[in-house]
Design an enzyme around this catalytic site. Structure first.
Site, short mmCIF file in Angstrom:
data_model
loop_
_atom_site.label_atom_id
_atom_site.label_comp_id
_atom_site.label_asym_id
_atom_site.label_seq_id
_atom_site.Cartn_x
_atom_site.Cartn_y
_atom_site.Cartn_z
N SER A 1 -2.06 -24.55 -8.61
CA SER A 1 -1.95 -24.06 -9.99
C SER A 1 -2.04 -25.25 -10.93
O SER A 1 -1.22 -26.16 -10.85
CB SER A 1 -0.61 -23.34 -10.18
OG SER A 1 -0.53 -22.21 -9.36
N GLY B 1 -1.78 -25.39 -14.38
CA GLY B 1 -1.36 -25.06 -15.72
C GLY B 1 -2.38 -24.20 -16.44
O GLY B 1 -3.03 -23.35 -15.84
N ALA B 2 -2.54 -24.42 -17.73
CA ALA B 2 -3.49 -23.64 -18.52
C ALA B 2 -4.94 -23.95 -18.14
O ALA B 2 -5.85 -23.23 -18.57
CB ALA B 2 -3.28 -23.91 -20.01
N GLY C 1 -6.32 -23.71 -15.14
CA GLY C 1 -6.82 -22.73 -14.19
C GLY C 1 -6.19 -22.92 -12.83
O GLY C 1 -5.12 -23.51 -12.69
N GLY D 1 3.50 -18.23 -10.71
CA GLY D 1 2.90 -18.86 -9.55
C GLY D 1 3.17 -18.09 -8.27
O GLY D 1 2.32 -18.04 -7.36
N ASP D 2 4.34 -17.48 -8.18
CA ASP D 2 4.67 -16.67 -7.01
C ASP D 2 3.81 -15.41 -6.96
O ASP D 2 3.37 -14.98 -5.90
CB ASP D 2 6.15 -16.30 -7.03
CG ASP D 2 7.04 -17.52 -7.24
OD1 ASP D 2 6.74 -18.57 -6.65
OD2 ASP D 2 8.02 -17.41 -8.00
#
Length: 322
Positions: A223, A225-226, A228, A254-255
């Site tokens: 992951s 962040g913003a 992608g 994220g989960d």
């Protein structure tokens, strides 16, 4: 498909929606909710919301643990609880309208040697009895469990033929890589910490993911962040993004992404699209609420194998998916 999750340090997550965070002020919440918490618990919640069977293995202590088990049961999640002497922790989140989230996470109980072994044995027994497709090992380790605990768990699961997804960080992540988990899911900061160097671009993240694969990970779902999400596996590197109209809370996003990845098979580009769609849906929901199939829109995901190597990394969720 049955997904077995283990959350060594679960929680009750109470979220308050506030207009603005003012230090030293009396804050009045516009809304509040209590959700079952902990990364593995959130994965179980997202898997159940997607219509798949899931079993949550977790230590439970005190009235907080009893409430956690009740809330999970109400969601149709099977709970395999291991009694512990300490009380299950309660975490607090303060959510502002612009998506800013302030969290206070409690330490959780201190597990002794018997409780640690009971947790390991319960995971093994549940994996066999339910013929689990995946074992998902998530979150920080509570006091009393050493950095090798996840490594021991991954070794047991793989020897039983169960695929393993691991979402943790720091020394427990580095120790578990040698046990060869099928997929690991770090965020940008966790990925940088694992390789011991800063990451400025998507190209840097790909190189770091390749380093984790060389250390033992089968695939890396990162992951960013913003910016992608990134998937690096035996077939190459894939990058995907999805637009987000407004961010209400990134707790559990994220989960939800990991659950979407596993629900779509846990491999290749199709699973990445599902991961991003689930994460994008989650950040637009209050608290740590998990998305239902009606919330998930895979058609909005942009996927490319021509990864933008020079694209700067963001640590912010606003405007895209984490």
């Amino acid at each position: 498909m049955t997904v077995l999750t283990v959350t060594p340090n679960p929680s009750l997550d109470r979220t308050y929606e506030i207009p603005v965070l003012g230090r030293g002020n009396v804050l009045r919440a516009g809304g509040d909710r209590v959700d079952p918490g902990g990364k593995g618990v959130n994965v179980s919640r997202a898997v159940a919301a997607a219509g798949h069977r899931t079993v949550a293995v977790l230590p439970l202590g005190g009235p907080e643990g009893a409430l956690l088990a009740q809330l999970l049961g109400d969601l149709g999640i099977d709970v395999a609880g291991v009694p512990v002497r300490g009380s299950t922790r309660v975490n607090i989140s303060l959510a502002e309208p612009d998506g800013t989230l302030t969290k206070v996470n409690a330490a959780g109980p201190d597990l002794d040697g018997d409780e640690s072994r009971a947790l390991l044995d319960t995971v093994a027994a549940e994996a066999l009895s339910h013929h689990a497709s995946w074992l998902v090992c998530c979150g920080s380790l509570p006091r009393g469990l050493d950095d090798q605990w996840y490594a021991a768990l991954v070794t047991r699961a793989r020897s039983a033929g169960v695929r393993v997804a691991l979402d943790t960080s720091g020394p427990p992540l580095r120790a578990a890589l040698a046990a060869r988990p099928d997929v690991v899911k770090p965020n940008t900061d966790e990925l940088a910490e694992a390789v011991g160097r800063p990451l400025a671009t998507v190209g840097d993240a790909i190189k770091a993911a390749e380093d984790l694969r060389e250390a033992g990970a089968g695939a890396v779902l990162a992951s960013l962040g913003a910016t992608g999400q990134l998937l690096v596996d035996t077939t190459g590197a894939y990058f995907a993004t999805a637009p987000v109209a407004s961010v209400r809370s990134d707790v559990g996003a994220g989960d939800a992404s990991l659950a979407g990845f596993l629900a779509a098979g846990g491999a290749r580009a199709e699973a990445l699209v599902s991961a991003v769609a689930h994460g994008a849906a989650a950040v637009q929901l209050p608290g740590s609420q998990m998305p239902s199939p009606d919330d998930v829109r895979p058609e909005t995901v942009t996927l490319t194998t021509h990864v933008p190597l020079d694209l700067p990394l963001s640590h912010n969720v606003n405007g895209a998916v984490r």
